[in-house]
Design an enzyme around this catalytic site. Structure first.
Site, PDB file in Angstrom:
ATOM      1  N   ARG A  73       0.824  -1.215   0.000  1.00 38.27           N
ATOM      2  CA  ARG A  73       0.000   0.000   0.000  1.00 38.27           C
ATOM      3  C   ARG A  73       0.852   1.256   0.000  1.00 38.27           C
ATOM      4  NH1 ARG A  73      -3.245   1.396   3.990  1.00 38.27           N
ATOM      5  NH2 ARG A  73      -2.358   0.033   5.579  1.00 38.27           N
ATOM      6  N   HIS A  77       0.093   4.721  -2.009  1.00 42.09           N
ATOM      7  CA  HIS A  77      -0.033   6.002  -1.317  1.00 42.09           C
ATOM      8  C   HIS A  77       1.046   6.983  -1.756  1.00 42.09           C
ATOM      9  CE1 HIS A  77      -2.908   4.900   2.169  1.00 42.09           C
ATOM     10  NE2 HIS A  77      -3.002   3.977   1.220  1.00 42.09           N
ATOM     11  N   ASN A 104      -2.607   7.799   6.036  1.00 40.54           N
ATOM     12  CA  ASN A 104      -1.305   7.127   6.053  1.00 40.54           C
ATOM     13  C   ASN A 104      -0.893   6.627   7.428  1.00 40.54           C
ATOM     14  OD1 ASN A 104      -0.799   7.461   3.285  1.00 40.54           O
ATOM     15  ND2 ASN A 104      -0.015   9.533   3.594  1.00 40.54           N
ATOM     16  N   HIS A 202      -6.234  -5.589  -2.013  1.00 43.32           N
ATOM     17  CA  HIS A 202      -6.844  -5.769  -0.697  1.00 43.32           C
ATOM     18  C   HIS A 202      -6.892  -7.236  -0.295  1.00 43.32           C
ATOM     19  CE1 HIS A 202      -9.130  -1.649  -0.849  1.00 43.32           C
ATOM     20  NE2 HIS A 202      -7.831  -1.534  -0.649  1.00 43.32           N
TER      21      HIS A 202
END
Length: 336
Positions: A73, A77, A104, A202
């Site tokens: 992730r 991000h 975050n 995910h």
């Protein structure tokens, strides 16, 4: 029959053939390069860069497999805010940085990035960027947890700016509906297919109750105890046991029973209305994303793995700094 070739025609043909042969390497190099990125960028300057990175990651995932999700992730991000420039790694100074933004706060594994950077600095000082390290680590954690491997395009340089407010504005929230999600991805040059494919990430990792608790309690906003009607009622009941109303911000697996393995199980859950986030459930609200979910609900991962590689490469080109832009940080958490 064609007329007999004259010496002049033969000479012209040979000349054009020679020019084509000379141009082919240039053409194919251009096709292979995207915004200054290319596979094997460090082939001469730091030939062991990817081997060193993978060695650190394999040991880290062996010690703490749960870090795979957050490290993957981290790449998302980073790329969605100012492009893939390593700005997610910078610490706050007089201005608060991206890593301190609420979306975050759940990222982990910065120490793993630092370990990779330290090892690379010992082997090739001042050569490999932190932005490229994030990209390489994302590939390596996917492979280490059972997902596909791919040739990562490298050549990114590190950004000099990291702003908390930009993270708040640019990162797509887990509560977005499908039209907002598609718009967010489109702003980054990514398609609806990229959205549904990258959502498949995910399949590994966990989340905190606060990220989806509005789906379990008072979904209508009227103070009622209603839940999101798009979520399977039995799944709501199971989640409420882990996430009590006004209770502690517990951790929940994003892909129950398979959260440590990169596989296709996520699409099975979404098709059963058991996606954890509103953004997962929203994939059923668009004809293209719904068709993709439904076509992958039976557990055949080959096409998803191929699509995931393509979408990861596309995302990895967002807003990159190359050439003389930015810098190569000596330490990933601060500018030189």
């Amino acid at each position: 029959m064609s007329e007999m070739a004259t010496p002049k025609k033969v000479s012209t043909y040979l000349f054009l053939h020679l020019v084509l042969l000379l141009l082919l390497p240039v053409v194919f190099d251009h096709v292979d390069a995207h915004h200054g990125l290319k596979v094997g960028f460090y082939k001469k300057s730091c030939p062991q860069a990817e081997v060193i990175t993978k060695k650190v990651i394999l040991k880290s995932i062996l010690d703490a497999r749960s870090l795979a999700g957050p490290l993957l992730r981290m790449f998302f991000h980073d790329c969605f805010v100012r492009g893939c420039d390593g700005s997610i790694l910078l610490n706050s100074t007089s201005q608060r940085a991206e890593k301190d933004a609420t979306p975050n706060q759940s990222l982990r594994g910065y120490q793993i990035i630092d370990r990779v950077k330290t090892a690379l600095e010992q082997a090739c000082p001042g050569v490999v960027s932190c932005a490229d390290i994030i990209a390489l680590v994302a590939r390596d954690v996917v492979e280490a947890t059972g997902g596909p491997a791919w040739d990562v395009e490298t050549g990114r340089r590190d950004g000099l700016v990291s702003l908390l407010n930009e993270a708040l504005n640019d990162l797509p929230a887990a509560s977005l509906n499908i039209s907002s999600l598609k718009a967010s991805f489109q702003q980054k040059g990514l398609s609806a297919k990229d959205l549904v494919v990258l959502s498949g990430a995910h399949t590994i990792g966990v989340s905190h109750c606060a990220s989806f608790s509005t789906r379990l309690y008072n979904f209508s906003g009227n103070g009622d105890a209603d839940s999101d009607p798009s979520m399977d009622p039995d799944y709501v009941t199971a989640l409420r046991k882990k996430c009590l109303k006004n209770g502690p911000n517990n951790i929940v697996e994003m892909d129950p029973g398979s959260f440590l393995n990169f596989d296709i199980h996520f699409y099975q859950l979404v098709s059963q209305r058991r996606g954890l986030f509103q953004s997962d459930a929203a994939l059923l609200d668009d004809h293209e994303t719904r068709a993709y979910v439904q076509s992958h609900q039976n557990g055949y991962s080959d096409s998803f793995f191929k699509d995931f590689v393509v979408s990861m490469k596309r995302m990895g080109r967002i807003g990159v700094l190359t050439g003389n832009s930015g810098e190569i940080r000596k330490v990933c958490s601060k500018v030189n």
